[in-house]
Design a protein around this motif. Sequence first.
Motif, PDB file in Angstrom:
ATOM      1  N   LYS A  22       0.735  -0.983  -0.218  1.00 40.18           N
ATOM      2  CA  LYS A  22      -0.314  -0.224   0.127  1.00 40.18           C
ATOM      3  C   LYS A  22       0.671   0.726   0.090  1.00 40.18           C
ATOM      4  O   LYS A  22       2.119   1.069   0.457  1.00 40.18           O
ATOM      5  N   CYS A  25       2.148   1.807   4.091  1.00 37.19           N
ATOM      6  CA  CYS A  25       2.033   0.694   4.894  1.00 37.19           C
ATOM      7  C   CYS A  25       2.143  -0.506   4.251  1.00 37.19           C
ATOM      8  O   CYS A  25       2.724   0.066   3.575  1.00 37.19           O
ATOM      9  N   CYS A  27       1.392  -3.298   4.458  1.00 30.70           N
ATOM     10  CA  CYS A  27       0.201  -3.852   4.166  1.00 30.70           C
ATOM     11  C   CYS A  27       0.349  -4.551   2.247  1.00 30.70           C
ATOM     12  O   CYS A  27       0.806  -3.421   1.249  1.00 30.70           O
ATOM     13  N   VAL A  40      -4.957  -5.395   5.759  1.00 34.27           N
ATOM     14  CA  VAL A  40      -5.123  -4.085   7.460  1.00 34.27           C
ATOM     15  C   VAL A  40      -4.242  -4.127   8.409  1.00 34.27           C
ATOM     16  O   VAL A  40      -4.071  -5.619   8.949  1.00 34.27           O
ATOM     17  N   CYS A  41      -3.687  -3.187   8.320  1.00 32.59           N
ATOM     18  CA  CYS A  41      -2.670  -3.457   9.895  1.00 32.59           C
ATOM     19  C   CYS A  41      -3.196  -1.904  10.315  1.00 32.59           C
ATOM     20  O   CYS A  41      -3.887  -1.021  10.044  1.00 32.59           O
ATOM     21  N   CYS A  44      -3.368   1.761   8.418  1.00 31.93           N
ATOM     22  CA  CYS A  44      -4.061   2.074   6.688  1.00 31.93           C
ATOM     23  C   CYS A  44      -5.483   1.362   7.936  1.00 31.93           C
ATOM     24  O   CYS A  44      -7.306   1.795   6.925  1.00 31.93           O
TER      25      CYS A  44
HETATM   26 ZN    ZN Z   1      -1.714  -1.220   6.449  1.00 37.62          ZN
END
Ligand code: ZN
Length: 476
Positions: A22, A25, A27, A40-41, A44
């Motif tokens: 992304k 980040c 991900c 997802v983290c 984000c």
């Molecule tokens: Zn993320």
Amino acid sequence: MNMKYELVIGLETHVELSTNSKIFCSCGGHSSPKEANDCVCPACSGMPGMLPVMNKRVVELAVTAGLMLNCEISRYTTFDKKNYYYPDLPCAYQITQLNHPICKNGCVTLKTSQGTRDIRIKQIHMEEDAGKLVHGGNSSFVDFNRTSVPLIEIVTQPDFRSAEEVLAYLNKLKSMFISGGISECEEGAMRCDVNISVRPEGSEEFGVRTEIKNMSSFESIERAIHYEAQRHMDALEFETEELVQETRRFDDTTGKTFAMRNKETEADYRYFPDANLMPIIIDDEWLEAIKSAKPEAIDEKTEMYLEAGISEKEIEMLMSNYNIGKLLDDTVALGCNLKDTATWVLTDCAGILRKDGKTFSDLTITPEKLAAIIKMVDEGKVNRSIGRKILIAVVEDGVDPVEYCKAQGFDQKVDASTIETVMDKVISDNPQAIEDFKNGKVKAKQALFGACMKQLKGVADPSVIKELLDKKLESI
Ligand code: ZN
Ligand code: ADP
Ligand code: MG
């Protein structure tokens, strides 16, 4: 279009970039997620206190797109926060570029039935995508896989004068981005806001514009433009309604547009510089590196393919699918002939996929494997029809072509005397077929040919067998 009016269109096109991760980040990027919310983290999904970290690759792809569209590349570029509240936007702001976009003042030349036309590109900016709302039953769900997937937004000046020009532009962008590795441009990865107005022929002033939001099907874009243009003309000509500047949506089922909300102005978004991200400086060295890594421009590439003897229709296929274009280029880079490889990809691979009810997007063969098959055929290790058999096993079962060839005994050289011995035996074992052949039954020859092919396990070149069989039968 009524001759008394001229259509004026400007486009804002969002394109998802093919990066591995992304934009802010680590991900996985747009092609990673399998299930909702599995990429997802904390960053984000908007957890408090998390900070964005810029993905360098996004800058490089945005600059490459800018170079392809003849833009000035900004050496100093910054991010801004665009604030609005919506459930698919966990931070309640989108990180985008307002004040110092990465590319400006470009131009793209289109060929249409009206001749060639230049469309000016106002700017290209980088931004993050929002999440996705999924509605089901009485509930709505939010999927953050798409939040922070990198986008570029390409904004044109209001230079289009017909739907045909708009489609020519979108098709050109698509081919350019696919062949340039900017984006795979699969379904939904390219989304347009279409700004439309109408003015009396000869007028210098622009009319009131409406913006049709978020359309990804080219066919719908064309229908929406025709509908909206007619609505504007009717409003001007017959005063059916008062045109206001607003955002609209296109309904595919009714074929009509409807008002969504009054157009926001910049002030509504309370833009301000994003202090969490440092300005990005693009120095000479970096710019040169991006320039030298840039793939050939699409026009140059088309020229190269045409020169190699690839047809226009085939070129269109190559440029409209990321997997295919890349497979061809990467296989050629391994030393295979361009025209030959194009046939392997567009005829042989395509045929196998079609038979299995699949599309080019399902093709998983690596360039290394394809190149290995092509080399075996070129070096005369196996004939082309055996090469095709190996390809089928590679495409369908992912086998290693060289090992598979060995395991099947395809690489055993069959010399002419072996073929002759086999053939003599087939002839003496089938007196009835010989009798039938002498009595003029063409089918009998087919049967003998089939029997030889079977004995030779399909290893010998069918054309050699056929030739020898013809000779034998003649002398009988
Ligand atoms: Zn993320
Ligand atoms: P905003 O900031 O309100 O989105 P922009 O100046 O960025 O406005 O323009 C957005 C898009 O609308 C651009 O692609 C531009 O070419 C197009 N556009 C602007 N004015 C008109 C008009 N009168 N008719 C059609 N398109 C227009
Ligand atoms: Mg805008």
